[in-house]
Design a protein around this motif. Sequence first.
Motif, short mmCIF file in Angstrom:
data_model
loop_
_atom_site.label_atom_id
_atom_site.label_comp_id
_atom_site.label_asym_id
_atom_site.label_seq_id
_atom_site.Cartn_x
_atom_site.Cartn_y
_atom_site.Cartn_z
N GLN A 239 0.84 -1.19 0.00
CA GLN A 239 0.00 0.00 0.00
C GLN A 239 0.88 1.24 0.00
N PHE A 240 0.53 2.18 -0.88
CA PHE A 240 1.17 3.49 -0.88
C PHE A 240 0.10 4.52 -0.53
N LYS A 241 0.34 5.28 0.51
CA LYS A 241 -0.64 6.28 0.95
C LYS A 241 -0.16 7.69 0.60
N ASN A 242 -1.13 8.54 0.29
CA ASN A 242 -0.88 9.97 0.08
C ASN A 242 0.13 10.24 -1.04
N LEU A 243 -0.02 9.52 -2.14
CA LEU A 243 0.78 9.83 -3.33
C LEU A 243 0.26 11.11 -3.96
N PRO A 244 1.13 11.92 -4.56
CA PRO A 244 0.67 13.13 -5.25
C PRO A 244 -0.05 12.77 -6.55
N LEU A 245 -1.00 13.61 -6.94
CA LEU A 245 -1.75 13.37 -8.17
C LEU A 245 -0.83 13.49 -9.39
N PRO A 246 -1.13 12.77 -10.47
CA PRO A 246 -0.36 12.92 -11.70
C PRO A 246 -0.42 14.36 -12.22
N GLY A 247 0.64 14.77 -12.89
CA GLY A 247 0.71 16.13 -13.42
C GLY A 247 -0.30 16.41 -14.51
N ILE A 248 -0.83 15.36 -15.15
CA ILE A 248 -1.93 15.51 -16.10
C ILE A 248 -3.21 15.16 -15.36
N ALA A 249 -4.19 16.06 -15.41
CA ALA A 249 -5.39 15.89 -14.59
C ALA A 249 -6.35 14.89 -15.21
N GLY A 250 -7.26 14.39 -14.38
CA GLY A 250 -8.35 13.56 -14.87
C GLY A 250 -8.37 12.17 -14.24
N GLU A 251 -9.57 11.62 -14.15
CA GLU A 251 -9.74 10.29 -13.57
C GLU A 251 -9.00 9.23 -14.38
N ALA A 252 -9.00 9.37 -15.71
CA ALA A 252 -8.31 8.39 -16.55
C ALA A 252 -6.82 8.35 -16.23
N GLN A 253 -6.23 9.51 -15.92
CA GLN A 253 -4.81 9.53 -15.60
C GLN A 253 -4.53 8.83 -14.27
N LEU A 254 -5.48 8.86 -13.34
CA LEU A 254 -5.30 8.10 -12.10
C LEU A 254 -5.28 6.60 -12.38
N ARG A 255 -6.17 6.15 -13.28
CA ARG A 255 -6.17 4.73 -13.63
C ARG A 255 -4.87 4.36 -14.34
N ASN A 256 -4.41 5.23 -15.23
CA ASN A 256 -3.14 4.96 -15.91
C ASN A 256 -2.00 4.87 -14.90
N ALA A 257 -1.98 5.81 -13.96
CA ALA A 257 -0.93 5.80 -12.94
C ALA A 257 -1.01 4.53 -12.10
N ALA A 258 -2.22 4.08 -11.78
CA ALA A 258 -2.38 2.85 -11.00
C ALA A 258 -1.78 1.67 -11.73
N CYS A 259 -1.98 1.61 -13.04
CA CYS A 259 -1.43 0.50 -13.83
C CYS A 259 0.09 0.55 -13.88
N VAL A 260 0.64 1.75 -14.03
CA VAL A 260 2.10 1.88 -14.07
C VAL A 260 2.70 1.46 -12.74
N ILE A 261 2.09 1.88 -11.64
CA ILE A 261 2.59 1.47 -10.33
C ILE A 261 2.50 -0.04 -10.16
N ALA A 262 1.42 -0.65 -10.66
CA ALA A 262 1.29 -2.11 -10.59
C ALA A 262 2.42 -2.79 -11.34
N ALA A 263 2.77 -2.27 -12.52
CA ALA A 263 3.87 -2.85 -13.29
C ALA A 263 5.20 -2.67 -12.57
N VAL A 264 5.42 -1.49 -12.01
CA VAL A 264 6.66 -1.23 -11.26
C VAL A 264 6.76 -2.17 -10.06
N GLN A 265 5.65 -2.39 -9.37
CA GLN A 265 5.66 -3.30 -8.23
C GLN A 265 5.95 -4.73 -8.65
N ALA A 266 5.42 -5.13 -9.80
CA ALA A 266 5.65 -6.50 -10.28
C ALA A 266 7.11 -6.75 -10.61
N LEU A 267 7.85 -5.67 -10.90
CA LEU A 267 9.25 -5.80 -11.30
C LEU A 267 10.22 -5.41 -10.19
N GLN A 268 9.73 -5.28 -8.98
CA GLN A 268 10.57 -4.81 -7.87
C GLN A 268 11.80 -5.69 -7.65
#
Length: 418
Positions: A239-268
């Motif tokens: 769990q990562f708490k209180n991450l800053p919002l992506p520099g590009i606004a919008g709900e879709a960018q939050l979903r994109n960021a969630a996917c990127v973080i999931a990929a980064v976590q899978a490759l830790q």
Amino acid sequence: MSDSSRSLADWLHWQQTLHSKPIELGLARVRAVAERLNLLTPRALTVTVGGTNGKGSSSTLAAKIYQAAGYKVGLYTSPHLLDYNERVQVNGVTASDARLCAAFADIEAARADIPLTYFEFGTLAALWVFAHENVDVQVLEVGLGGRLDAVNIIDADAAIVTSIGLDHVDFLGHDREAIGFEKAGIFRAQRAAIVGDLAPPQSLLDHARAIGADLQVIRQHFAVHPHGDGFDWENPGQQFKNLPLPGIAGEAQLRNAACVIAAVQALQARAPVGMDALCQALPALRLPGRCDQRGRWIFDVAHNREAATVLADFLAQTPKVLTIGVLGMLHDKPQAQVIQTLSAQIDAWVLVSLPGARGTAAAQLAAQMPRHARVRCCETMQQAMAEAEASAGEQGRIVVTGSFLTVAAALAEFRIAD
């Protein structure tokens, strides 16, 4: 003209004449040349990003995260807006003309009589540059589809499919199930397969499971929870708490960021990344032409219904002011759907003709407009921007959208003005 004396412009012009078709999906030809160049088994960790919308911002964010974590990172994206060199970057720096020309010369020597498309040449050049720069991580954005896209000659260590919509139907199929299967082609057995679509096609899920990929679907295997000026990300083990919002606004960018973080976590295990790198990269995310605000101008390449929905949602969340839409579209894009989706947020339209065989004349685009819409037609982007500024007055804003070509032409006018 010898290969050594060709300029980048010479190479790019010649590449467009080399193959009989501008697009020919398939991996056999490009894989054969990559094998001759010893590019098929890169030393670098590879993250491949596909999807209908969100590929560019997701790829850029992944590269920024790994760079913030101290890795040397190659980023390959397409298409470009102003300069071809934008497509190939190492640690955020675009490849030089000389570097790309050297790559093209080696590719030409290796291909012999194998015909390559413009995109295939560019993909091989990116892989060549990343190999010669000895990058630690390479992030590759799919050009079209996935299964038969040139990027897919590389076995991704983690693959992301951001979303599935109806686009490029002549190549990928006429429904989401057919398109989902094509996009799932970037997944690999026992490697992370990250899905950001909220209702993914069954074909995509079935393929991932059939090949034994490590399937991770948003809201099922990982989640994002926005709050105030930040968000939380979680999966069953982290769990990562209180991450800053992506520099590009919008709900879709939050979903994109969630996917990127999931990929980064899978490759830790292979490339550790700490929370500090996430916190540095997320707010720094910027991408020309994607909810790109420059004063009272907003540039967004939305060219299908899903992308137009993201743009409309973004506009709806901002303070209401007089909004002028500058729109130019290709004839093979869903023009009526894009116009309908954006109309509630646009007070008046300035339509601009796009050149080329796929371009739509402004007068033809006007026929798609709602009956009572305020519409002006222009033949050039220079005329369209002047008309939009006059219509917006001192207090209004201007949204330029509909195609990469539209946004590129507008940004080129901005560069001239600067």
